[in-house]
Enzyme design. Structure first.
Site: not given
Ligand code: PEP
Ligand code: MG
Length: 748
Positions: A362, A627, A638, A675
């Site tokens: 967070h 990827n 990867r 992408c």
């Protein structure tokens, strides 16, 4: 017993004896008050050793001579587990380590608790009895309370030098370079400020229980008021996931269980502040073994809150302390709650270094919203640096320099300045279109996962969101979001995109994307395991709920959905069928259908390359996830640093495949875009354009560089040049393409 014990310990602390003498006095008080024949204190020294520092009952000659490794013997086990332990027959325990010099063979029962300070064990206190004895819960608790005081004595620096409490690497004052993990990019240069609890509990024993309960109530209500003000005043944009995190934090502050436990601790005779500290110690000890990242995050929230509550109970002057901060603060913390970061003046914050956490923790998300460079998982950093020392946070390369020399600082100042200028330069590109020198328009979109990412849509003038990773909001939440929650998330994304298209990719969990509340299936090879669409099709209700939420979020507007990890056309057909069922359901419900619906597949499994004709008849578009596609093409993980860079995307095999996909998509008149990370590298993006791609989606920080490249490129000569590359027998064409860029003035 506990109250009298505490009162006597308090008297020792109030006296003027030295640290070692205090330990001696405390062991005899504990032995007497707990009717134990032995009480001993072990202190943790450098090299993970616990040394006997004081004892009542064992041979005095053993003091400073008896040593155990952390993990060795029962005492070592208590330190390693950071948990109390009590045994009626200690000698029969398999981990019992007999030390003849102590004369302890005659003692059978043993109870020990760790000395815990800020979640770290700095010693152990043990009692032993000759006859078999069951120690009461109340006795364990009393010893834990005394252990809190002892932990402060140990940390005080009189028993052990500060150097010894540092991890022993022998170069405490030399410049150090430490590696960690990038939580946020950017360079921060400044002065170290150690973030640590600022409040030391001195008053342990309550004089008047009612008064302590009243103090607690008052402090809690003050804390709530102050938190509201803090959260409202923090000038980070509202509406993002960080806002939700802060709201969750606010809810924990009201957690009845936590407050009730503090109340109980007061009832046992502690002051309100000691009770807060004790309950925190309990939580830290209980959670110290937890590896689950989400649960670990909760510890930080509780540490943050306990510190805050202590501030209201015993604190004065915290504000003045904060005001004394330098104007180039690099915060160094073991861990931190999200609201604690907001306590610091944002204008002074240059960087953050954490020992723990993850990029979805967070505090990292809030730091990103504030645009502060963060390096996390830097082991032991808080112990290796002094307040006020110079530090450089290099978020781009996930490294931290402590006490850097003049030259190093100069180099980084230069890079930071250049980075700032480059960013300012890119911002000026916002209004300029991504058009090549010969007039071809390229559609640049962004990859997003958090709402904060969407701000970059405006920043850089992107055409839309080419990949919205829906799993990211799932990853930062504490439980699986229901349809309504999902609908709200997606609706906010659509709203923030302000009319620009968003390609929602359905849940792609598994692989490196772990949901904290989803049990890890323990697969040997999760990247090729039960992930993404495979889960969606095997658990159709899950996928249907997500599709339902997406349809409702679109609220009659356009909707674009894409399915990840499609390996066979039949999987796309099945997923599409679920979508149709949800559309029908929406019709029956009387809700509006998406005004325009486009449904695509991600091309990231090589098998799909050989089913293109069948696939292209059914999809509205294709998005290449380079990827995963590359990791499966080359059988090269990867995320594995050893294989990273071994195979280059700019190789004849990849170029041929990408070219072939493009040709087939063109023939079938199906739009295609890329992408994966490849699209965000200017040279790779240039190659994609040379192959004929006109639509790419990339992570926002790469936008400026890629747009600059596009505006300096002439496609005609590149296409001609690349014609010869497809059949090349070189393993790597990067150098060839780089030479082309150099010769043709392409800015990469
Ligand atoms: C990809 O695999 O290229 C892709 C864009 O998806 P992700 O990185 O989320 O797996
Ligand atoms: Mg992928």
């Amino acid at each position: 017993m506990p109250r009298r014990l505490l009162a006597r310990v308090r008297d020792v602390m109030a006296g003027d004896a030295g640290a070692e003498e205090r330990l001696n006095q405390v062991v005899s008080i504990i032995a007497a008050e707990m009717s134990a024949e032995v009480c001993s204190i072990y202190v943790r020294r450098a090299g993970e050793v616990l040394e006997l520092f004081a004892t009542q009952g064992l041979k005095q000659s053993a003091v400073h001579n008896t040593r155990l490794r952390v993990g060795e013997g029962l005492v070592g086990e208590i330190a390693a587990r950071a948990k109390p332990s009590s045994l009626t027959d200690a000698q029969s325990h398999p981990n019992f380590a007999y030390r003849p010099e102590t004369g302890e063979e005659i003692y059978h029962s043993l109870m020990g608790v760790p000395l815990l300070r800020s979640g770290r064990v700095n010693g152990v206190v043990v009692v032993q009895n000759r006859s078999p004895r069951e120690y009461e819960e109340e006795e364990v608790e009393a010893l834990q309370t005394v252990a809190m005081v002892l932990a402060e004595v140990v940390a005080g620096g009189d028993l052990l030098s500060r150097e010894e409490q540092l991890p022993a690497d022998g170069n405490a004052l030399l410049p150090l370079r430490l590696e960690g993990v990038q939580f946020n990019a950017g360079i921060g240069i400044g002065t170290a400020v150690l973030h640590q609890p600022r409040y030391v509990v001195e008053n342990l024993v309550a004089e008047d229980l009612d008064a302590e309960h009243a103090r607690l109530r008052e402090a809690v209500s003050e804390m709530h008021g102050a938190l509201d003000t803090l959260l409202q005043a923090s000038d980070i944009a509202t509406g993002g996931d960080h806002t939700e995190i802060l709201e969750t934090y606010r809810m924990i502050a009201e957690d009845a269980g936590w407050l009730a436990r503090i109340g109980e601790a007061i009832a046992s005779g502690l002051t309100a502040e000691a009770a807060v500290q004790k309950v925190l110690n309990d939580i830290q000890a209980r959670m110290s073994q937890v590896t689950d990242p989400y649960l670990r995050e909760r510890i930080h929230d509780f540490e943050d809150l306990a510190d805050r509550l202590l501030q209201h109970l015993v604190g004065s002057g915290s504000d003045s302390e904060l005001q004394k901060l330098p104007d180039d603060v690099v915060l160094v913390a073991r861990s931190m709650g999200p609201a604690q970061l907001l306590d610091y003046d944002r204008r002074c914050l240059k960087g953050l270094v954490l020992e723990e956490g993850s990029s979805t923790s967070h505090v990292a998300i809030v730091a990103r919203a504030l645009d502060i460079p963060v390096v996390g998982c830097v082991q032991g950093v808080a112990g290796m640096i002094e307040e006020g020392e110079p530090v450089i946070v290099d978020g781009d390369n996930a490294q931290v320099f402590i006490r850097p020399g003049e030259e190093m600082r100069r180099i980084f100042f230069r890079s930071a300045k250049a980075l700032g200028q480059r960013k300012a330069g890119y911002a000026s590109l916002r209004e300029l279109r991504a058009v090549t020198r010969d007039g071809e328009r390229i559609s640049i979109q962004i990859n997003a996962g958090l709402l904060i990412d969407l701000e970059h849509l405006k920043d850089m003038g992107a055409a839309g969101v080419g990949l919205y990773r829906t799993e990211v909001p799932f990853m930062v939440r504490s439980q699986f979001p229901d349809v309504e929650t999902q609908q709200k998330i997606y609706a906010r994304v659509i709203e923030q995109a302000a009319g620009k298209p968003v390609a929602f990719r359905t849940l792609d969990v598994g692989g490196d994307k772990v949901l904290p509340y989803w049990r890890d299936a323990g697969e040997e090879n999760p990247a090729m395991g039960w992930r993404a669409i495979r889960i969606g099709l095997d658990r159709p209700s899950l996928l249907r709920q997500q599709l339902r939420a997406l349809i409702r979020a679109a609220a009659g507007g356009p909707l674009c959905v894409m399915f990840p990890m499609i390996a066979e056309v039949s999987e796309f057909i099945a997923a599409r069928k679920l979508l149709d069922m949800e559309l029908e359901r929406e019709v029956k419900r009387g809700g509006p259908l998406p005004g325009e619906l486009s449904v695509g597949a991600m091309m990231e499994v090589p098998a799909l390359l050989f089913q293109l004709p069948a696939l292209l008849r059914r999809v509205d578009f294709i998005s290449i996830g380079s990827n995963d596609l590359l990791q499966f093409l080359f059988a090269s993980d990867r995320g594995n640093a050893r294989t990273a860079g071994r195979y280059d995307p700019l190789s004849p095999a990849v170029l041929r495949i990408f070219r072939d996909v493009l040709v087939q998509c063109r023939q079938a008149d199906v739009p295609v875009s890329v992408c994966g990370e490849m699209a965000g590298n200017p040279l790779d993006a240039m190659a994609l354009i040379g192959m004929g791609y006109r639509s790419i989606s990339l992570s926002p920080p790469s936008m400026g560089q890629v747009k600059t490249m596009i505006r300096s490129l002439e496609i005609g000569p590149l296409e001609t040049y690349m014609e010869n590359l497809y059949q090349s027998d070189h393993r790597n064409l990067r150098e060839n393409l780089r030479a082309f860029a150099r010769d043709h003035g392409v800015k990469i």
